[in-house]
Structures are given as C-alpha cells and as structure tokens.
Write a protein that holds these residues in place. Structure first.
Motif, PDB file in Angstrom:
ATOM      1  N   TRP A   1     -11.745   3.670  -0.603  1.00  0.00           N
ATOM      2  CA  TRP A   1     -10.323   3.392  -0.412  1.00  0.00           C
ATOM      3  C   TRP A   1      -9.957   1.913  -0.627  1.00  0.00           C
ATOM      4  O   TRP A   1      -9.025   1.582  -1.369  1.00  0.00           O
TER       5      TRP A   1
ATOM      6  N   HIS B   1      -8.513  -1.736   6.240  1.00  0.00           N
ATOM      7  CA  HIS B   1      -8.079  -1.673   4.846  1.00  0.00           C
ATOM      8  C   HIS B   1      -7.783  -3.041   4.214  1.00  0.00           C
ATOM      9  O   HIS B   1      -8.312  -3.378   3.163  1.00  0.00           O
TER      10      HIS B   1
ATOM     11  N   CYS C   1      -7.328  -0.274  -3.766  1.00  0.00           N
ATOM     12  CA  CYS C   1      -6.167  -1.176  -3.677  1.00  0.00           C
ATOM     13  C   CYS C   1      -6.510  -2.573  -4.165  1.00  0.00           C
ATOM     14  O   CYS C   1      -5.700  -3.234  -4.834  1.00  0.00           O
TER      15      CYS C   1
ATOM     16  N   CYS D   1       0.833  -1.199   0.000  1.00  0.00           N
ATOM     17  CA  CYS D   1       0.000   0.000   0.000  1.00  0.00           C
ATOM     18  C   CYS D   1       0.873   1.256   0.000  1.00  0.00           C
ATOM     19  O   CYS D   1       1.754   1.414   0.840  1.00  0.00           O
TER      20      CYS D   1
ATOM     21  N   ASN E   1       0.290   1.382  -4.999  1.00  0.00           N
ATOM     22  CA  ASN E   1      -0.663   2.423  -5.403  1.00  0.00           C
ATOM     23  C   ASN E   1      -0.243   3.781  -4.846  1.00  0.00           C
ATOM     24  O   ASN E   1       0.683   3.898  -4.044  1.00  0.00           O
TER      25      ASN E   1
HETATM   26 ZN    ZN Z   1      -3.890   0.312   0.228  1.00  0.00          ZN
END
Ligand code: ZN
Ligand code: 5CA
Length: 420
Positions: A239, A268, A243, A47, A85
C-alpha cells in the motif's frame, strides 16, 4: 484513469495571503510558500479512496478540505499540480468483492464512478493525475527492484500459507538524513505498533527484520489477482509504496502538501515518506496535513463498521450538495466531529439566509467580506470562521444600492466552493 469534470472557478480581484497549514511532522503552522515567492507553483498529493463502498461524509470532508487548499492557492495566483490515487487492488476490496460474489474490477469501477459523481456534485476540483494502483505497477516494480539490490528491501521465508516471495522494507536500514522512523508521525514505538496492527500492517509476520517493516510486494496467491513483477516475481504491490511512487512520478520533489485523514498518519504517510527517502534521499513532502475523523453516533464513520452517511444517498433524497458542503465547512478540518441531522438543518437555514441576503450587496461590503474570508482561510483553513463572517454580514440589513452581489457570489464560490 480519468477524474471528473472541472468546475468553473471564478477569478476574483485581489488575492489571499500566503496559506499557512498545520504540519503534522513539525507540530507547527507552516507557510505553504516562501514569503518572497507567494505565487510560486504549488503541488499536492491526497490519498484517494479504496473503492469498495460509496463515498461517506468522512471521505467527503477530507476531499473538500484539500479542495479548500487548492482553491486558496488558485486564488493566490498559484498554479497547482494535484495528484490522487485509487487503491484499486487491496485486501479490503478483494474481500468485499468475494463476499458480494462480484468481480473486484467491477466493484472498483462502479464505486469509483459513484465517487466521481459525488465529487462533481460537491464542486470539488479534480486532480490532474488520477491514478490507480494497478496503473502504477509498471512504475513501482523497478523502484522495489532497486531497494532489493540496495538491501533496503528483503524477501521473507514462506509463512503459514507456504507462499514464498513476499518482499518487505527494512525500516531501520533505510533511515537517512531525509527520513527517520517518526519523522512524519512523531509517534513512539508502542503507538506505532498499535496502529500498524490496526491499519493493515502485520507485526506478527515471522521472518521480518523488524515487526514494523511494511510490505512492498505480495507474492501471488491462488484466487488473488497478480501481475508480472520482473525480478520481484508475480504478485501485487503493497500500500505505502503505491502512493509513494505515484506521488513521486507525477509531482515535483518534495511537493508542497501531502494530505489525507488522520488515520493515515501512521503507518501510511510515515512509510510513503520513508520509501521516497530510501530511494531518492529526499523528503517526500514539505507539509503533512491531516483531517480529523468524521463519525456517526459515537463511532468513526468507516466502511468496515458500516455506520455511514453517504453523499449519494443524501443527494438522492433531494439534499442540495451545496448544503452538504456547508456542513463540512462548518467544522474545522483538524477536529474530529460527528455528523448529525441538526448540522444539516442548520446548514440548510444558513444557505437560504445567504441566498436571500445576496440579492443585493454594495461593492464595499462585498470587498470587506471577501477580505475577511481570505484572511480566515489563509489561517490554517478556518472555514468555520469564514462561514460565521458570512452569517454576520447576512444578518445586517442590506444596502439598497450596490453592485457587489456578483463579486461576493463569485468570491464565495472561488474560495469556499459554495455555489449560492
Ligand atoms: Zn495513500
Ligand atoms: N486508499 C487509502 C488511502 S491511499 C484509503 O485510506 N482509502 S479510504 O477509502 O479508506 O479513505 C479515503 C480517504 O478518506 C483517506 O484520506 C482517509 O484518511 C479519509 N477518511 C476515511 N474515513 C474517514 C473519516 N471517517 N473521516 C474523515 N476522513 C476519512
């Protein structure tokens, strides 16, 4: 988006044992290759930054950690597919741009460039795929459209601001053999609710099927950037789906390692995995690897708190990047730790002693030390032990004769990314 310059990574005779890493999802050490396919292709998603402030030691520590994974795999003769990303449209970036009175795109571009420069200085091998959230919208829209059709995503009624059209993920309906709530984090619901509220989630939003359901698509608001989302309407992406989609578009399924700081375990990485399982019925990654948090003066180092030690500032003050990297390697990646000036001074002393000792080395001591470094790194990236092994070698009187110095210099560079 372009990443940064590829450093030269020396090829060194011999190879590391199969790298084992601690998998957050299982709570165990896990080999990152099958025993009978030690040189199989490897793949990794890490990430990336939200580019609203400069690279601090927490970020640096996380990206250097995964650079060690990358280097250990390369040393084992594996080819590595690596994606990262850039969260180049998100609330904190838009808020900071507004507060500073600058265009959010300019702020992001400026900070991404600073990040590239810092990564290059720290000798971090770049990802082949370096992809912004904005660039990923075209991939993401059809994925969310399909989730809507399957009723694994749904629209909630307008909230307090009267805007219709926000789309959420139905967490409980989406559970299947490839993912269940808690598969990645193993947290209980209480803990999940706490982190969800703390880390960008909105448990209080009315009209959701469950408080934990995460946002997939945010409908356009006045004063916010938005894109054509086909059947989703105009808006911008959530969000976790960002990803999840970038990873699946650019890497094999499942890929070998999903990486990031421990602050990303939930929500996440839990939901990035959930989205993949809901769409494709497969696990996102084989191993979920998380770095400890770096702090300063008793608090987690974070852009929102502002207690930052910046890589760029130290560099501008004349600190050699190899010394910064040596500080980062002196702490095990899974522990939380605090940046201090003493750690920097210690690393400076070590680098100087290693350089002095590297003037002469026999081939035998070079081979022995390299073996030791490889063994430590394969054991869940025990970089502190690898550095201690270098210290022990450096403390021994040097052999008068020998042609091992270049081998050792190359090996320390290839495996640890320290250019001495
Ligand atoms: Zn991420
Ligand atoms: N853009 C998202 C990830 S998709 C994000 O978390 N961005 S970030 O800029 O906040 O953080 C970038 C990376 O650095 C993430 O992997 C995050 O977990 C890690 N990180 C952030 N703060 C720290 C810290 N204090 N110590 C260690 N790692 C950190």
């Amino acid at each position: 988006m372009h990443a940064w310059k590829n450093p030269e990574v020396p090829q060194v005779v011999g190879s590391a044992p199969i790298l084992e890493l601690f998998n957050t999802a299982t709570g165990n050490l896990q080999a990152t290759a099958p025993a009978d396919a030690a040189t199989a292709d490897a793949s990794m998603y890490v990430c990336g930054i939200t580019p609203y402030d400069a690279t601090h030691m927490g970020h640096a520590s996380t990206y250097v950690t995964f650079d060690l994974v990358h280097r250990t795999w390369l040393d084992s003769g594996r080819s590595v597919a690596y994606s990262q990303n850039i969260t180049d449209v998100d609330d904190p970036l838009l808020e900071r741009a507004n507060a500073n009175g600058v265009d959010w795109r300019d702020l992001a571009e400026e900070q991404v460039q600073l990040f590239r420069d810092d990564m290059e200085a720290l000798n971090v091998i770049p990802p082949q795929n370096y992809i912004g959230a904005v660039e990923s919208i075209q991939w993401l829209v059809p994925v969310v459209e399909e989730l809507l059709e399957a009723d694994l995503a749904y629209r909630v009624p307008a909230g307090a601001d009267g805007v219709e059209g926000d789309i959420y993920f139905d967490t409980y309906a989406a559970q299947n053999d490839a993912w269940k709530l808690g598969s990645v984090s193993n947290y209980d619901r209480e803990t999940m609710l706490g982190f969800f509220a703390e880390r960008g989630g909105d448990p209080q939003r009315t009209g959701k099927r469950d408080a934990l359901d995460p946002l997939l698509w945010r409908a356009a608001r006045d004063g916010e950037p938005s894109w054509d989302g086909g059947k989703l309407g105009t808006g911008r992406p959530g969000w976790h789906i960002e990803c999840s989609v970038i990873a699946r578009k650019t890497l094999p399924a499942p890929f070998t390692v999903q990486g990031g700081g421990s602050d990303l375990i939930f929500p996440h990485h839990e939901f990035s995995a959930a989205h993949a399982a809901a769409s494709d019925q497969h696990e996102l990654a084989q191993t979920y690897v998380h770095t400890g948090m770096v702090g300063l003066d008793g608090e987690k180092m974070s852009k929102s708190l502002g207690n930052l030690v910046l890589v760029s500032k130290l560099r501008a003050a004349g600190v050699e990047p190899v010394t910064i990297r040596a500080v980062l390697l002196s702490q095990h990646y899974r522990t939380d730790w605090f940046w201090t000036d003493e750690l920097l001074a210690t690393a400076q002393g070590r680098v100087a002693a290693w350089r002095e000792r590297l003037k002469v080395a026999s081939e035998q001591e070079a081979t022995e030390l390299l073996n030791s470094i490889r063994t430590h790194m394969a054991n869940d990236l025990d970089a502190p032990a690898a550095l201690n092994a270098i210290d022990q070698w450096a403390a021994k009187p040097s052999a008068n004769l020998g042609d091992g110095a270049q081998l050792l210099r190359d090996g320390i560079d290839a495996l640890l990314g320290l250019k001495l």
